[in-house]
Each structure stands twice: as structure tokens, then as C-alpha cells.
Design an enzyme around this catalytic site. Sequence first.
Site, mmCIF file in Angstrom:
data_model
loop_
_atom_site.group_PDB
_atom_site.id
_atom_site.type_symbol
_atom_site.label_atom_id
_atom_site.label_comp_id
_atom_site.label_asym_id
_atom_site.label_seq_id
_atom_site.Cartn_x
_atom_site.Cartn_y
_atom_site.Cartn_z
ATOM 1 N N TYR A 1 32.880 34.043 51.713
ATOM 2 C CA TYR A 1 33.922 33.942 50.696
ATOM 3 C C TYR A 1 34.659 32.622 50.862
ATOM 4 O O TYR A 1 34.607 31.985 51.914
ATOM 5 C CB TYR A 1 34.852 35.156 50.752
ATOM 6 C CG TYR A 1 34.167 36.360 50.163
ATOM 7 C CD1 TYR A 1 34.070 36.510 48.784
ATOM 8 C CD2 TYR A 1 33.557 37.304 50.975
ATOM 9 C CE1 TYR A 1 33.393 37.581 48.228
ATOM 10 C CE2 TYR A 1 32.881 38.385 50.430
ATOM 11 C CZ TYR A 1 32.803 38.517 49.048
ATOM 12 O OH TYR A 1 32.124 39.566 48.502
ATOM 13 N N HIS B 1 37.179 30.134 39.920
ATOM 14 C CA HIS B 1 37.118 29.754 41.338
ATOM 15 C C HIS B 1 35.739 29.204 41.714
ATOM 16 O O HIS B 1 35.589 28.614 42.777
ATOM 17 C CB HIS B 1 37.432 30.985 42.188
ATOM 18 C CG HIS B 1 38.356 30.746 43.341
ATOM 19 N ND1 HIS B 1 39.135 29.616 43.499
ATOM 20 C CD2 HIS B 1 38.640 31.524 44.414
ATOM 21 C CE1 HIS B 1 39.839 29.710 44.609
ATOM 22 N NE2 HIS B 1 39.553 30.856 45.185
#
Length: 186
Positions: free
Chosen positions: A66, A21
Site C-alpha cells: 500500500y 491516488h
Amino acid sequence: MEKYLIVGLGNPGSNYAKTRHNVGFMVINEICNKLNLSLDSSKFNGIFTKTIYNNSIVFFCQPTTYMNLSGEFVIKMLNFYNIPIKNLIVIYDDVDTKLGTIKLRKKGSSGGQNGIKNIINILKTDEIKRIRIGIDKDPHIKLDQYVLSNFKIDELVIIKPAIIKGALATLAAIGEDFDKVMNKFN
């Protein structure tokens, strides 16, 4: 001089640093290494560096929120530094693209990637230039676990050249016609 905002997406913290990611962060790190820059400024829950490249003022950035909250950082940077959306380039992982392949696009849906989805929602447009780095997917592992897992050793041999190519494509796009850059790197 034109201004550019180049944002690599990822999750903050050392435990995420080598995950699939975080290839957006990896591309930004590669650019910084290539240009001898460091992400030494912070603002709006992100770290960045500002430099002159190809006769443009460029901000290379990593949000420190995030992934699914990346849009807040992006809109604040665009507004504060008066950067037009047409000069925003977002770099992120793509599970629907073969490992090691890069794809440049001028607009489109999020493809389920939560970072770009949040940016599209907050900016209220899908006309955002992007560089997607293929990380593939594993049908035997839940998607959220897969994207947060580290690359395997044999995958690093494939992803490292893609990170370098992503960095080169990003630099080529600064101050240039994005269609030409897409034709060269897609």
C-alpha cells in the site's frame, strides 16, 4: 551505463486502479504502453520492467504494497540493483496542485502525501526527484475518501493529458539534466 529507478506510486488491486491516488501507476502504465513494455518482473513487493532507454538502464516500477509502505520497495530496489538516489524519480498524486497540472521538483517535503513521506523517511533524505500530478481536492469530502475515489468523467478529460505529460517528462529526465527538464515541463 547509468541506472535509473522510476517509481509510480499507487495502491495495488483492481478496486484502486482508477482512483486519484493511483495516478503514479497510471503514468508508469502510459510509459509502458508508449515503449511497448510490460511490468513482467516482480521482486521486493513490487512489479517492474527493465529496459534500455536513452543509453541508460531503466527500471519502471509499481510497488505492490500500500502507498504508505512504498519506501521499503524503493530502498530494496536501489540497493539490490546498485542505483544511486540521484537517479530515483518518484511519480505521485498531489492534492495541493490543480487537477491536470504537473510539477517537477528535485527535493522537498512530502506535502502530506504518505507514499513519498515513507520514501523520504526510509531513505533519510528529501533530495528525491519527483513528478507530482495534480488531482486537486474537494472541501466537501474527507481527504482519505477523496484520494481513494475514482475520477469523474469530466475530470478524466483533464487528467489524461496530465498523465501523458507526466510520462513524457519522466522519459525526458532519463539521462538528462533535471533542471532543464523542470524548466520545460513546469
